[in-house]
Design a protein around this motif. Structure first.
Motif, short mmCIF file in Angstrom:
data_model
loop_
_atom_site.label_atom_id
_atom_site.label_comp_id
_atom_site.label_asym_id
_atom_site.label_seq_id
_atom_site.Cartn_x
_atom_site.Cartn_y
_atom_site.Cartn_z
N MET A 88 23.85 59.04 65.09
CA MET A 88 23.37 58.28 66.39
C MET A 88 24.52 57.67 67.09
O MET A 88 25.35 56.87 66.74
N ASN A 89 24.54 58.10 68.17
CA ASN A 89 25.42 57.43 69.14
C ASN A 89 25.33 55.93 69.72
O ASN A 89 24.21 55.40 69.35
N ASN A 90 26.30 55.16 70.24
CA ASN A 90 25.89 53.95 70.36
C ASN A 90 24.85 53.76 71.57
O ASN A 90 24.34 52.31 71.56
N GLN A 91 24.77 54.50 72.51
CA GLN A 91 23.58 54.33 73.41
C GLN A 91 22.61 54.30 72.96
O GLN A 91 21.74 53.52 73.16
N THR A 92 22.17 55.13 71.96
CA THR A 92 20.78 55.45 71.12
C THR A 92 20.78 53.87 70.53
O THR A 92 19.60 53.30 70.62
N ILE A 93 21.60 53.57 69.92
CA ILE A 93 21.34 52.27 68.91
C ILE A 93 21.28 51.13 69.75
O ILE A 93 20.53 50.22 69.72
N SER A 94 22.04 50.91 70.94
CA SER A 94 21.74 49.72 71.91
C SER A 94 20.16 49.97 72.41
O SER A 94 19.88 48.86 72.89
N ARG A 95 19.87 50.98 72.72
CA ARG A 95 18.29 51.17 73.24
C ARG A 95 17.57 50.60 72.21
O ARG A 95 16.50 49.96 72.54
N VAL A 96 17.58 50.93 71.06
CA VAL A 96 16.43 50.48 69.82
C VAL A 96 16.82 49.27 69.27
O VAL A 96 15.75 48.66 68.89
N SER A 97 17.85 48.74 69.38
CA SER A 97 17.92 47.44 68.68
C SER A 97 17.58 46.21 69.91
O SER A 97 17.90 46.17 70.69
N TRP A 116 10.14 46.27 72.82
CA TRP A 116 10.45 47.82 73.11
C TRP A 116 10.38 48.07 74.68
O TRP A 116 10.31 49.23 75.05
N ASN A 117 9.95 47.19 75.37
CA ASN A 117 10.03 47.34 77.18
C ASN A 117 11.10 48.01 77.62
O ASN A 117 11.12 49.06 78.06
N LYS A 118 12.40 47.86 77.11
CA LYS A 118 13.52 48.21 77.61
C LYS A 118 13.63 49.86 77.12
O LYS A 118 13.95 50.65 78.07
N HIS A 119 13.50 49.86 76.03
CA HIS A 119 13.55 51.27 75.34
C HIS A 119 12.39 52.18 75.79
O HIS A 119 12.84 53.38 76.45
N CYS A 120 11.28 51.90 76.03
CA CYS A 120 10.25 52.48 76.74
C CYS A 120 10.54 52.73 78.26
O CYS A 120 10.34 54.14 78.95
N ASP A 121 11.35 51.78 79.03
CA ASP A 121 11.32 51.89 80.49
C ASP A 121 12.78 53.37 80.45
O ASP A 121 12.59 54.10 81.49
N ILE A 122 13.68 53.00 79.60
CA ILE A 122 14.73 54.22 79.64
C ILE A 122 14.15 55.48 79.36
O ILE A 122 14.44 56.41 79.89
N ILE A 123 13.21 55.71 78.19
CA ILE A 123 12.79 57.09 77.97
C ILE A 123 11.96 57.50 79.24
O ILE A 123 11.79 58.67 79.16
N CYS A 124 11.02 56.58 79.71
CA CYS A 124 10.24 57.25 80.73
C CYS A 124 11.08 57.44 81.77
O CYS A 124 10.67 58.51 82.56
N SER A 125 11.81 56.83 82.31
CA SER A 125 12.87 57.22 83.29
C SER A 125 13.68 58.42 83.23
O SER A 125 13.54 59.27 84.06
N LYS A 126 14.22 58.96 82.09
CA LYS A 126 14.80 60.16 81.70
C LYS A 126 13.43 61.15 81.57
O LYS A 126 13.76 62.00 82.07
N ALA A 127 12.24 60.93 81.04
CA ALA A 127 11.37 61.94 81.10
C ALA A 127 10.81 62.08 82.50
O ALA A 127 10.86 63.24 83.09
N ASN A 128 10.74 61.26 83.49
CA ASN A 128 10.52 61.51 84.86
C ASN A 128 11.39 62.22 85.58
O ASN A 128 11.39 63.08 86.51
N SER A 129 12.76 61.80 85.13
CA SER A 129 13.74 62.76 85.87
C SER A 129 13.73 64.27 85.45
O SER A 129 13.97 65.00 86.24
#
Length: 140
Positions: free
Chosen positions: A1-10, A16-29
């Motif tokens: 697990m890289n640091n970016q993933t860890i920082s997202r979920v911790s 989990w709002n920030k995590h959800c925002d990040i994955i939705c942004s990636k999915a929309n892209s």
């Protein structure tokens, strides 16, 4: 697990709002990228691309961070509604995405998460049961 993933979920408050925002942004892209690349492909090809490339981004480890707030649930479902418009080349905001999603045979993410949670619970329970049976046979 890289640091970016860890920082997202911790998160200190288990929000989990920030995590959800990040994955939705990636999915929309990714949906936007597919729209540019597969603009002239068939609906079946676009649907397969969505289920292969976008949906896994939204479902990865969802049994752990299962979105329970209406905000996060709607945000994730919105990605799927946008993707349905992409598949049918119908990007009008006036068109309803639910009939398109039903026509494609896609389950909503809440149903899929419940299935994944039940499967994970079953596997955990089965593993514990098998380990206890194994220990009992070793003792006897």
């Amino acid at each position: 697990m890289n640091n970016q993933t860890i920082s997202r979920v911790s998160s200190t408050n288990l929000n989990w709002n920030k995590h959800c925002d990040i994955i939705c942004s990636k999915a929309n892209s990714t949906v936007d990228l597919l729209r540019r690349i597969l603009g002239e492909c068939s609906a079946a090809g676009k649907s397969r691309a969505y289920t292969s490339l976008v949906r896994p981004q939204l479902e990865y480890a969802s049994t752990v961070w299962n979105p329970y707030t209406l905000r996060n649930i709607n945000k994730i479902e919105m990605v799927q509604r946008r993707a349905a418009g992409f598949v049918f080349n119908n990007h009008s905001s006036a068109s309803r995405a639910f009939p398109m999603i039903d026509h494609l045979g896609w389950d909503n993410f809440q149903q899929r998460r419940l299935l994944h949670q039940a499967t994970m619970f079953y596997k955990i329970h089965l593993k514990a049961l098998l380990e206890s049976v194994f220990l009992m046979t070793c003792v006897l």
